[in-house]
Design a protein around this motif. Structure first.
Motif, PDB file in Angstrom:
ATOM      1  N   ILE A  32     -19.463 -43.674 -30.663  1.00  5.74           N
ATOM      2  CA  ILE A  32     -18.877 -44.455 -29.577  1.00  5.74           C
ATOM      3  C   ILE A  32     -19.722 -44.369 -28.308  1.00  5.74           C
ATOM      4  O   ILE A  32     -20.165 -45.388 -27.789  1.00  5.74           O
ATOM      5  N   ASN A  33     -19.936 -43.155 -27.829  1.00  3.82           N
ATOM      6  CA  ASN A  33     -20.651 -42.977 -26.563  1.00  3.82           C
ATOM      7  C   ASN A  33     -22.127 -42.653 -26.812  1.00  3.82           C
ATOM      8  O   ASN A  33     -22.518 -42.384 -27.947  1.00  3.82           O
ATOM      9  N   ASP A 222      -7.698 -38.503 -31.872  1.00 10.48           N
ATOM     10  CA  ASP A 222      -8.898 -38.708 -32.699  1.00 10.48           C
ATOM     11  C   ASP A 222      -9.219 -37.381 -33.381  1.00 10.48           C
ATOM     12  O   ASP A 222     -10.255 -36.760 -33.137  1.00 10.48           O
ATOM     13  N   ASP A 242     -14.270 -34.465 -27.462  1.00 10.15           N
ATOM     14  CA  ASP A 242     -14.051 -35.913 -27.595  1.00 10.15           C
ATOM     15  C   ASP A 242     -12.640 -36.317 -27.130  1.00 10.15           C
ATOM     16  O   ASP A 242     -11.815 -36.761 -27.926  1.00 10.15           O
ATOM     17  N   ASP A 244     -11.613 -38.710 -25.231  1.00 10.27           N
ATOM     18  CA  ASP A 244     -11.505 -40.092 -24.740  1.00 10.27           C
ATOM     19  C   ASP A 244     -10.145 -40.735 -24.996  1.00 10.27           C
ATOM     20  O   ASP A 244      -9.700 -41.581 -24.237  1.00 10.27           O
TER      21      ASP A 244
HETATM   22 MG    MG Z   1     -15.042 -40.334 -29.560  1.00  8.21          MG
END
Ligand code: MG
Ligand code: ATP
Ligand code: MG
Length: 369
Positions: A32-33, A222, A242, A244
Motif C-alpha cells: 500500500i505505502n 488488517d 501497519d 492505517d
Molecule cells: Mg497496510
C-alpha cells in the motif's frame, strides 16, 4: 537493490530527527505505502528509522489517519510505561514528530509522510510458517486491543467508512447483480445463490453493534501475520504495525480476519478448491493466542461469536471479490482471466470448510476461554 523513488534526505529534513541522515533504501513487502529504511548517525551511533509515504490512492484523508495513529500509539506507549514494561518502546510504534510538531509531514510534491523508530531485533513474515507464529500474532493483536481499549476521548476517525459493514457489502453485491454492467451475472448464478442464502448471517454483527449488544472498540482491521513483528530470538509477537486501518470496529472483525488469512494452507487465489480447508490446528493456535491476551476484556457475547467470525469475514471478502467481478474488476488488481471469480470461489470454499467444522471450533473456544 531497488532505487529510491523519493529523495529521502529531503524527507529527513521534514522531521525532528535529532540525528544526521546517512542513507536510505526501499524496505519491506508492503503493498500500500512506500516504505523506506533510513540510517542515521546519532553521536557516532548508527540508528534506523522507517519513513513511509502514505498511499494517497488508498487513503483519502491522511491527516485524520495520522491523528488516529498518533493518539493510539501515544496512549499505548503511556500504558506500557505505566505497567513498568522495560521493552515498552519496542512494543508499540511511536510517531517521530515533524519539525512543525505534527505526526505527519507534507513534502514539496504534496505527499504525506510519517516516521517511526525502527523496531530492531524483530521481523515480519509474509507467510505463516508455524502454529507458534499464528499463536504469537493472535496474542499480539489481542494485546493491541487491550492497550487501545482504554483510549480516552472522542472516537477515532472512520478512515474507511463502512469497512466491515457486511450488510452494506452484501447490498453492494445485490446492486452489482441488478446493474450487471458487464453481462457477467448469468455465468455466476451459483455463486450469487450461495451468497444470497447467507444474507441473514452477514448482518449478525452489524445488527448487534447497532443494538449495543456488541461493543464498538478500537480495532486494527488488517490483522495479517506480516503486520506483526516477531522477535528474532524468542519468536514473541513484540509489536503490531501497519495502523492505517485502526478505527472503531468490532473485535470480531479482527479475529475473523486472522482466521481467514491464517488457517488455509494455500493462497487467497488458489484455483484448486479441493486444497482449501480451515486447518483446525491453526485455528486452535489463534484461539489460544488471542484469548490469552483478550479474554480479560472480551464480553461473553464477543467470545460466543469467535468461531463464527472467520466465516463472516471470509463471506465478506468473497462478496467483495464477486461484486468486483460483476463490476468489471475495478477495485482489486487482476493478474489473470476471471481472477476475481477464482478468488470468490476460494473464499466460498474456505467459508464452507468453516461451516462444516463449526461444532469443533466452538468447542475449542470453550476450552480456552
Ligand atoms: Mg497496510
Ligand atoms: P500492507 O501491504 O500490509 O498494507 P503497507 O504498505 O501498509 O503494507 P507496512 O505494513 O506499514 O506497509 O510496512 C511494510 C513493512 O515494513 C512491514 O511489513 C515491516 O516489515 C516493515 N516495517 C514497517 N514499520 C516498521 C518499523 N517501525 N520497524 C521495522 N520494520 C517496519
Ligand atoms: Mg503491512
Amino acid at each position: 537493490p531497488a532505487q529510491n523513488k523519493h529523495d529521502i534526505a529531503a524527507i529527513a529534513k521534514l522531521f525532528d530527527m535529532r540525528a544526521d541522515f546517512v542513507h536510505a533504501h526501499p524496505y519491506g513487502s508492503g503493498h500500500i505505502n512506500d516504505t523506506y529504511c533510513a540510517y542515521y548517525d546519532q553521536a557516532g551511533q548508527r540508528i534506523r528509522y522507517i519513513h513511509q509515504r502514505l498511499s494517497t490512492e488508498a487513503f483519502k484523508k491522511p491527516i485524520e489517519l495520522m491523528e488516529n495513529v498518533q493518539r493510539v500509539t501515544e496512549h499505548a506507549l503511556n500504558e506500557l510505561l505505566k505497567s513498568g514494561d522495560k521493552e515498552a518502546r519496542r512494543r508499540t510504534l511511536t510517531c517521530i514528530p515533524s519539525v512543525e510538531g505534527t505526526p505527519h509531514a507534507i513534502d514539496a510534491d504534496g505527499n504525506c509522510w510519517r516516521t517511526y523508530p525502527f523496531i530492531e531485533r524483530a521481523r515480519t513474515y509474509d507467510t505463516i510458517e508455524s502454529e507458534a507464529q499464528a499463536m504469537e500474532a493472535a496474542r499480539a493483536f489481542g494485546e493491541f486491543q487491550k492497550l487501545t481499549a482504554t483510549l480516552p476521548g472522542k472516537p477515532l476517525h472512520e478512515t474507511i467508512p463502512g469497512f466491515h459493514n457486511t450488510k452494506q457489502r452484501f447490498q453492494h453485491l445485490e446492486d452489482a447483480i441488478a446493474a450487471d454492467t458487464h453481462g457477467r451475472a448469468a455465468e455466476v448464478q451459483k455463486e450469487i445463490e450461495w451468497f444470497m442464502a447467507r444474507k441473514d448471517e452477514a448482518s449478525i454483527v452489524v445488527d448487534l453493534l447497532e443494538s449495543g449488544e456488541l461493543p464498538l472498540r478500537v480495532t486494527h482491521n488488517d490483522t495479517k501475520l506480516n503486520n506483526v513483528m516477531l522477535d528474532d530470538v524468542t519468536g514473541e509477537g513484540v509489536c503490531v504495525i501497519d495502523l492505517d486501518t485502526t478505527m472503531p470496529g468490532s473485535a470480531i472483525y479482527d479475529f475473523g480476519d486472522m482466521v481467514r488469512t491464517a488457517t488455509s494452507p494455500v493462497a487467497e487465489d488458489e484455483e484448486d478448491t479441493s486444497k482449501i480447508t480451515m486447518r483446525m490446528f491453526m485455528f486452535e493456535a489463534l484461539v489460544k493466542g488471542y484469548l490469552s491476551s483478550a479474554k480479560e476484556f472480551l464480553t461473553d457475547k464477543e467470545v460466543s461469536l469467535l468461531a463464527f467470525s472467520g466465516k463472516l469475514l471470509t463471506m465478506e471478502c468473497g462478496s467483495r471479490f464477486l461484486t468486483d467481478y460483476l463490476k468489471g474488476d475495478v477495485y482489486f488488481k487482476v493478474h489473470k482471466d476471471r481472477h476475481n471469480l477464482i478468488r470468490t470461489r476460494s473464499q466460498m470454499a474456505l467459508a464452507e470448510s468453516i461451516e462444516a467444522q463449526m461444532p469443533e471450533m466452538e468447542a475449542l473456544v470453550a476450552k480456552y476461554r
